[in-house]
Write a protein that holds these residues in place. Structure first.
Motif, PDB file in Angstrom:
ATOM      1  N   PRO A 237     -44.410  85.024  48.030  1.00 45.81           N
ATOM      2  CA  PRO A 237     -45.558  85.318  48.884  1.00 45.81           C
ATOM      3  C   PRO A 237     -45.216  85.300  50.370  1.00 45.81           C
ATOM      4  O   PRO A 237     -44.522  84.397  50.846  1.00 45.81           O
ATOM      5  N   HIS A 238     -45.691  86.301  51.074  1.00 42.83           N
ATOM      6  CA  HIS A 238     -45.582  86.369  52.528  1.00 42.83           C
ATOM      7  C   HIS A 238     -46.986  86.534  53.095  1.00 42.83           C
ATOM      8  O   HIS A 238     -47.661  87.528  52.823  1.00 42.83           O
TER       9      HIS A 238
ATOM     10  N   PHE B 142     -46.983  95.159  53.319  1.00 34.75           N
ATOM     11  CA  PHE B 142     -45.961  95.014  54.353  1.00 34.75           C
ATOM     12  C   PHE B 142     -45.031  96.218  54.411  1.00 34.75           C
ATOM     13  O   PHE B 142     -44.639  96.659  55.499  1.00 34.75           O
ATOM     14  N   THR B 143     -44.664  96.753  53.258  1.00 36.92           N
ATOM     15  CA  THR B 143     -43.713  97.862  53.270  1.00 36.92           C
ATOM     16  C   THR B 143     -44.278  99.061  54.020  1.00 36.92           C
ATOM     17  O   THR B 143     -43.568  99.711  54.791  1.00 36.92           O
TER      18      THR B 143
ATOM     19  N   LYS C  29     -52.975  89.026  43.608  1.00 38.00           N
ATOM     20  CA  LYS C  29     -54.256  89.689  43.874  1.00 38.00           C
ATOM     21  C   LYS C  29     -55.106  88.905  44.869  1.00 38.00           C
ATOM     22  O   LYS C  29     -55.907  89.496  45.594  1.00 38.00           O
ATOM     23  N   TRP C  30     -54.950  87.588  44.910  1.00 33.56           N
ATOM     24  CA  TRP C  30     -55.647  86.805  45.928  1.00 33.56           C
ATOM     25  C   TRP C  30     -55.203  87.244  47.330  1.00 33.56           C
ATOM     26  O   TRP C  30     -56.012  87.310  48.259  1.00 33.56           O
ATOM     27  N   LEU C  31     -53.921  87.511  47.473  1.00 38.47           N
ATOM     28  CA  LEU C  31     -53.366  87.875  48.781  1.00 38.47           C
ATOM     29  C   LEU C  31     -53.707  89.304  49.169  1.00 38.47           C
ATOM     30  O   LEU C  31     -54.007  89.585  50.331  1.00 38.47           O
TER      31      LEU C  31
ATOM     32  N   MET D 289     -42.734  84.391  59.947  1.00 41.81           N
ATOM     33  CA  MET D 289     -42.638  85.816  60.256  1.00 41.81           C
ATOM     34  C   MET D 289     -43.042  86.111  61.686  1.00 41.81           C
ATOM     35  O   MET D 289     -42.380  86.879  62.390  1.00 41.81           O
ATOM     36  N   ASP D 290     -44.148  85.533  62.134  1.00 46.25           N
ATOM     37  CA  ASP D 290     -44.624  85.847  63.483  1.00 46.25           C
ATOM     38  C   ASP D 290     -43.651  85.336  64.538  1.00 46.25           C
ATOM     39  O   ASP D 290     -43.487  85.951  65.597  1.00 46.25           O
TER      40      ASP D 290
END
Length: 375
Positions: free
Chosen positions: A57-58, A195-196, A283-285, A346-347
């Motif tokens: 997860p990201h 993201f992709t 699916k939550w994400l 990531m940020d």
């Protein structure tokens, strides 16, 4: 002839490729030894049409308006506030620890005032907090440390919390309120189309050429370029001259289930006897509506792709030797989690890349006022 060869098409490399191409009109070739862009944030649709994160997860979150506004140029967003549950004693409890966690675990009725007193009574005074064990025990006491942190950390890092820098455990502080969000940043969103797609938009520029399944060492002699930006492991760049820097890795077991929902939340942590550390239901994400659902189990290990630099003093000392070499390596900049041996979100990687671009752009602007360059 390219102005820049960028090694690695994750956040650090992609942000710098986009900025250099669009803002400075530089010609950039970006390569990655994987068959895709996006680095570990790469997501894709599986055979069932479910959007999954290939490498676990990201979740995007940041307190920086600049970083959020920058990425907003490449994706619309879906508002999403991440929540994590921990499976403890047969219960699914909110994590990081908050009032609800303690009340349900002990059958109490604490409120914000009494919860602070609860933690204070259990906290162990530690003169100088050095390790992750110190960081937790000094805030919430040894019992909660044993229940929620110790075994999870051992699995995740292959080390006892007493052997890890305090910064690791400090990422998930206990709370004396009812806030069950994992993050508290101002900007908490997921790319609406994944993201992709965001990376594809970022790298869609006439000045950018992408080479996949390509190790930079194999193409460097065939590609003419003036400067390099390197985002891979810094020890590999210098052929392990001072020894291998330790990294923690992950193995993943993806599963698809014929149910709409598999578990009670996006991520469930298992700080117990299981070999895996957590289970994510995508699916939550993503917010995707689908009759099936996809999950992934994470198994920490040492011998796969490098994910997490291991924050210990002896490793920091090895890195300092590599950084000293990097500082005197001409025409190469080292950016990103692996190249700077930092446990960045990531940020933070995006912020580091933007700061690096500012340095490049500032140096270029200054040089334009210094007269013509020598041939």
């Amino acid at each position: 002839m390219f102005d820049y060869l960028i090694v690695g098409a994750g956040f650090a490399g992609s942000v710098l490729a986009e900025r250099l191409a669009s803002q400075l009109n530089k010609k950039v070739v970006i390569c990655d030894r994987r068959p895709h862009i996006g680095g570990n944030a790469y997501d894709r649709y599986d055979d069932h049409g479910l959007l999954i994160h290939q490498y676990g997860p990201h979740i995007f979150h940041t307190a920086s308006k600049r970083i959020f506004d920058y990425l907003s140029g490449f994706t619309p967003w879906r508002a999403y506030q991440h929540r994590v549950l921990a499976c403890v004693n047969g219960l699914l409890l909110p994590f990081p620890i908050n009032i609800t966690t303690v009340n349900r675990l002990y059958g109490l009725s604490l409120d914000p005032d009494t919860s602070a007193e609860f933690f204070a009574q259990r906290a162990e005074p530690i003169a100088q907090v050095r390790t992750s064990e110190d960081a937790v025990v000094s805030k919430v006491g040894r019992e909660l440390y044993e229940v929620f942190f110790r075994n999870y950390t051992r699995k995740q890092w292959g080390l006892d919390p007493s052997e890890l820098d305090a910064a690791v455990a400090s990422r998930v502080p206990a709370r004396t309120n009812y806030d069950d969000r994992y993050f508290t940043d101002d900007y908490q969103f997921m790319p609406r189309h994944g993201f992709t797609r965001m990376f594809e938009n970022m790298l869609d520029h006439r000045n950018i050429k992408i080479l996949l399944n390509a190790d930079y060492r194999e193409i460097a002699s065939d590609v003419r370029y003036a400067s390099m930006i390197y985002t891979g492991p810094i020890d590999e760049f210098f052929d392990l001259r001072f020894g291998k820097l330790p990294y923690r890795s992950l193995r993943f077991r993806h599963e698809t289930h014929d149910v709409e929902q598999f578990q009670a939340g996006p991520v469930v942590n298992f700080p117990n006897e299981h070999d895996y550390t957590r289970v994510t239901e995508f699916k939550w994400l993503t917010g995707q509506t689908h009759a099936k659902t996809s999950i992934v189990y994470e198994y920490p290990c040492d011998d796969d792709d490098p994910y997490y630099p291991v924050p210990r003093p002896e490793n920091a000392e090895i890195y300092r030797k590599y950084k000293a070499l990097a500082d005197v390596t001409p025409n190469v900049r080292f950016v990103g989690r692996l190249a700077t041996y930092r446990y960045y979100n990531m940020d933070q990687v995006v912020g580091q890349a933007l700061a690096t671009f500012d340095q490049i752009a500032g140096k270029r602007a200054a040089s334009e006022h210094d007269g013509p360059r020598a041939p």
